[in-house]
Scaffold this motif. Structure first.
Motif, mmCIF file in Angstrom:
data_model
loop_
_atom_site.group_PDB
_atom_site.id
_atom_site.type_symbol
_atom_site.label_atom_id
_atom_site.label_comp_id
_atom_site.label_asym_id
_atom_site.label_seq_id
_atom_site.Cartn_x
_atom_site.Cartn_y
_atom_site.Cartn_z
ATOM 1 N N ASP A 173 0.842 -1.200 0.000
ATOM 2 C CA ASP A 173 0.000 0.000 0.000
ATOM 3 C C ASP A 173 0.872 1.244 0.000
ATOM 4 O O ASP A 173 2.108 1.156 -0.075
ATOM 5 C CB ASP A 173 -0.974 -0.015 1.184
ATOM 6 N N GLY A 174 0.232 2.415 0.103
ATOM 7 C CA GLY A 174 0.962 3.681 0.048
ATOM 8 C C GLY A 174 1.938 3.873 1.189
ATOM 9 O O GLY A 174 2.873 4.685 1.084
ATOM 10 N N ASP A 175 1.748 3.156 2.293
ATOM 11 C CA ASP A 175 2.657 3.255 3.442
ATOM 12 C C ASP A 175 3.762 2.212 3.383
ATOM 13 O O ASP A 175 4.546 2.083 4.333
ATOM 14 C CB ASP A 175 1.869 3.092 4.748
ATOM 15 N N GLY A 176 3.796 1.445 2.297
ATOM 16 C CA GLY A 176 4.836 0.436 2.159
ATOM 17 C C GLY A 176 4.566 -0.850 2.915
ATOM 18 O O GLY A 176 5.479 -1.669 3.088
ATOM 19 N N LYS A 177 3.312 -1.041 3.335
ATOM 20 C CA LYS A 177 2.969 -2.256 4.063
ATOM 21 C C LYS A 177 2.460 -3.327 3.087
ATOM 22 O O LYS A 177 1.707 -3.023 2.155
ATOM 23 C CB LYS A 177 1.908 -1.965 5.122
ATOM 24 N N LEU A 178 2.868 -4.572 3.348
ATOM 25 C CA LEU A 178 2.483 -5.667 2.466
ATOM 26 C C LEU A 178 0.974 -5.895 2.500
ATOM 27 O O LEU A 178 0.370 -5.996 3.571
ATOM 28 C CB LEU A 178 3.196 -6.961 2.879
ATOM 29 N N VAL A 179 0.362 -5.978 1.336
ATOM 30 C CA VAL A 179 -1.067 -6.270 1.210
ATOM 31 C C VAL A 179 -1.292 -7.671 0.675
ATOM 32 O O VAL A 179 -2.213 -8.368 1.094
ATOM 33 C CB VAL A 179 -1.753 -5.236 0.292
ATOM 34 N N GLY A 180 -0.452 -8.112 -0.241
ATOM 35 C CA GLY A 180 -0.669 -9.441 -0.804
ATOM 36 C C GLY A 180 0.414 -9.842 -1.779
ATOM 37 O O GLY A 180 1.455 -9.175 -1.907
ATOM 38 N N VAL A 181 0.152 -10.924 -2.472
ATOM 39 C CA VAL A 181 1.116 -11.489 -3.409
ATOM 40 C C VAL A 181 0.375 -11.896 -4.678
ATOM 41 O O VAL A 181 -0.768 -12.357 -4.620
ATOM 42 C CB VAL A 181 1.853 -12.691 -2.771
#
Length: 313
Positions: free
Chosen positions: A223-231
């Motif tokens: 996401d925009g904060d650099g946190k992993l959302v998926g693969v």
């Protein structure tokens, strides 16, 4: 009756094992092609033959990746119509092979939609019973989907996720492990009953690396904060481009990110001029099935998967 693996001198007789039922099978062209590619091997084709006449009464063909070290799936099960007990002959053939392999690989049967009300039902029924007698007691129905370039426009790029490649397999192992928590995928849930989550994720990564798809296509979504959302893993099998794998981490589910991930996979293939992309999902994974339909994928067939219960195997 004698049970054994095939040898080169059996080839002509193997090609004569013709399935006249409306069901997937290792027809002569496929048999020769896959023996040549290494997806089939003579020592992974098992025969039951009449000890007096030498006639082949049953044939079982297992599939694997060309460089694989173990059979991954039973591809074809044939029993001659003259067999007095078709089910038991097939079951004993599978039992002998499973004992030699030290495991019971899955059995994949490809059928059309509505197969239960078609002549295919009888062809599936005796194979299903034989597989169950041989220990393949877990039954799964998977929906087969396809997207074609004629089905509609390619999805627009995601406006809320950034997709990045990563050369480090361990980054994908970590992502696979997170996505596996609470998954609706039957095989992942079954594997986690007996396997450490990290090792299960590592095995998944090894399996996807073994596929013909390019490793460079793999993406992690942030996401925009650099946190992993998926693969998102575009890939390919022997039949062509596929939706290899996609998943959202548990804490980000329920926000429609599956559409972004599937859109990225579709775009990846379409950008290379791909005309058809195939995908499977469990019949019970309703959110994934709906995502395919929203993205213009059409359900065209069914894959039946029979497997051993990992707890009892």
């Amino acid at each position: 009756m004698r049970f054994r693996t095939a040898v080169k001198d059996d080839l002509d007789r193997l090609l004569g094992c013709v399935v006249d039922e409306s069901i997937s099978w290792a027809h002569p062209g496929r048999l020769l092609s896959y023996l040549d590619s290494g997806n089939y091997r003579l020592d992974r084709i098992w025969l039951a033959e009449d000890e007096r006449s030498g006639e082949i009464l049953a044939r079982a063909v297992w599939w694997d990746f060309p460089d694989g070290d173990r059979p991954l799936a039973l591809d074809c099960l044939y029993v001659h119509p003259s067999a007095a007990d078709r089910v038991e002959v097939a079951a004993e053939l599978l039992r002998r092979a499973h004992a030699a392999y030290g495991e019971a690989p899955e059995y994949h049967v490809f059928v059309t939609n509505g197969w239960r009300d078609a002549p295919t039902a009888a062809a599936v029924a005796w194979r299903w019973e034989a597989a169950g007698r041989a220990g393949l007691t877990e039954e799964l129905e998977r929906l087969r989907y396809a997207w074609t370039a004629d089905d509609g426009p390619v999805p627009e790029p995601s406006r809320r996720l950034e997709f990045r490649g990563d050369d480090d397999d361990e980054a994908f192992v970590a992502a696979f492990r997170r996505v596996a928590a609470g998954t609706l995928d039957f095989h992942t849930r079954q594997a986690l009953l007996t396997t450490d989550p990290t090792e299960q994720a590592r095995q998944d990564v090894r399996d996807y690396r073994s596929m013909p798809g390019d490793r460079a296509w793999w993406r992690l979504a942030y996401d925009g904060d650099g946190k992993l959302v998926g693969v998102a893993l575009p890939s390919a099998n022997d039949g062509g481009p596929v939706v290899g794998y996609l998943g959202v981490v548990p804490e980000r589910r329920g926000h429609g990110y599956v559409d972004d991930l599937l859109g990225e996979i579709t775009r990846c293939h379409a950008a290379r001029g791909v005309q058809r992309i195939v995908a499977d999902t469990d019949a019970g994974n309703v959110p994934m099935a709906r995502a395919f339909e929203r993205a213009g994928y059409r359900n065209f067939a069914i894959r039946l998967v029979l497997s051993a219960n990992p707890v009892n195997a």
